[in-house]
Design a protein around this motif. Structure first.
Motif, PDB file in Angstrom:
ATOM      1  N   LYS A  53     -57.775  24.980  42.597  1.00 42.87           N
ATOM      2  CA  LYS A  53     -58.586  24.683  43.774  1.00 42.87           C
ATOM      3  C   LYS A  53     -57.704  24.295  44.960  1.00 42.87           C
ATOM      4  N   GLU A  92     -55.651  27.569  46.251  1.00 37.08           N
ATOM      5  CA  GLU A  92     -56.382  28.734  46.770  1.00 37.08           C
ATOM      6  C   GLU A  92     -56.318  28.884  48.286  1.00 37.08           C
ATOM      7  N   ARG A 108     -54.403  32.064  50.131  1.00 37.41           N
ATOM      8  CA  ARG A 108     -55.163  33.000  50.955  1.00 37.41           C
ATOM      9  C   ARG A 108     -54.636  33.022  52.392  1.00 37.41           C
TER      10      ARG A 108
END
Length: 290
Positions: free
Chosen positions: A206, A209, A213
């Motif tokens: 989490k 991420e 990205r």
């Protein structure tokens, strides 16, 4: 339309077959897989063609696509060459990124024109791949006569063609391995490092991420040189030295990974003028120290 037979309809064969059938690029004729049942499933997915259970059942065709696993390409080609179904002027091609078209020599000896067209795309699901295929780049190499037919066929279903050097095809394919397969490995390495520091795997995923990205977006917007951040991009020799020592002491293989990627990062930072030559030399010395 030229007729097309498909041998070994995996995800790539199914996705391309569906798009060719719908765009009326090829007349999908016979489809052969490991069983008649799976061939039937492939035909249903493609929306055209006839499922067969053996090569002897396949009719002559203008174009033959070998869409098997890489290790089955040559055996399939040898069997096809021995079947008597290849006549001079036929086109036989495969969709592997790792295998040169020259491995199709058995059918070339029978008069076929040979080639390879490899979609630079992840095919985790044939349906998704078919829907998202437009815009996919494909590395192409092989006989000119074959490519004169195959390049337009792929362009008509949305591909962009890149000509590649067949002698360096393993290196070409390694580019995709680095960008796709090893990206997953790098995330795994990050998860292990976080785990060593006490962060649960789910929490680490989490946390990573958004950073991953944003980095990927930056790479394709600005280029790798400007997207690079972190201690090497800043020229922070002390941090790099300390991290390498601790990572190497924790896990020797992770230390080697840090060292190898770090040296490439130094070259990237230097070429992007993020660090000066003296700082680059100091970073290389730190990363090369045993």
């Amino acid at each position: 339309m030229k007729t097309l037979n498909i041998i070994g309809s995996g995800r790539v064969g199914r996705a391309c077959g569906r798009r060719w059938a719908r765009a009326r690029v090829f007349e999908i004729q016979d489809v052969l897989t490991r069983s008649r049942a799976s061939a039937g499933q492939a035909v249903n997915f493609i929306g055209a063609g006839h499922a067969v259970g053996h090569l002897d059942e396949m009719r002559p065709a203008d174009v033959w696509m070998i869409a098997t696993r890489d290790d089955a390409i040559v055996p399939s080609c040898v069997t096809l060459a021995a079947s008597g179904r290849i006549v001079p002027g036929n086109i036989v091609f495969h969709v592997s990124g790792a295998t040169p078209s020259s491995d199709l020599k058995p059918v070339k000896d029978k008069g076929a024109r040979i080639a390879s067209v490899h979609p630079i795309k992840t095919f985790t699901d044939a349906g998704l791949a078919a829907r998202t295929f437009p815009g996919t780049s494909c590395g192409a190499e092989g006989d000119l006569e074959a490519l004169k037919v195959l390049k337009p066929a792929f362009v008509k279903i949305g591909a962009r063609i890149l000509d590649i050097n067949p002698d360096l095809k393993p290196i070409y394919h390694a580019g995709g391995v680095f960008a796709c397969n090893y990206l997953a490995v790098l995330i795994e390495a990050a998860l292990r490092a976080h785990g060593k520091a006490g962060i649960p795997r789910s929490a680490s995923l989490k946390a990573l991420e958004p950073m991953v990205r944003e980095t990927v977006d930056a790479i394709f917007e600005k280029g790798p040189e400007q997207a690079l951040t972190g201690p090497i991009a800043r020229g922070d020799v002390a941090t790099v030295r300390r991290q390498l020592a601790l990572v190497g002491a924790w896990d020797a293989e992770m230390g080697k990974l840090y060292r190898g990627l770090g040296l490439i990062a130094v070259a990237l930072a230097e070429s992007g003028q993020r660090i000066d030559p003296l700082r680059a030399a100091a970073l290389r010395a730190a990363l090369s120290a045993k």
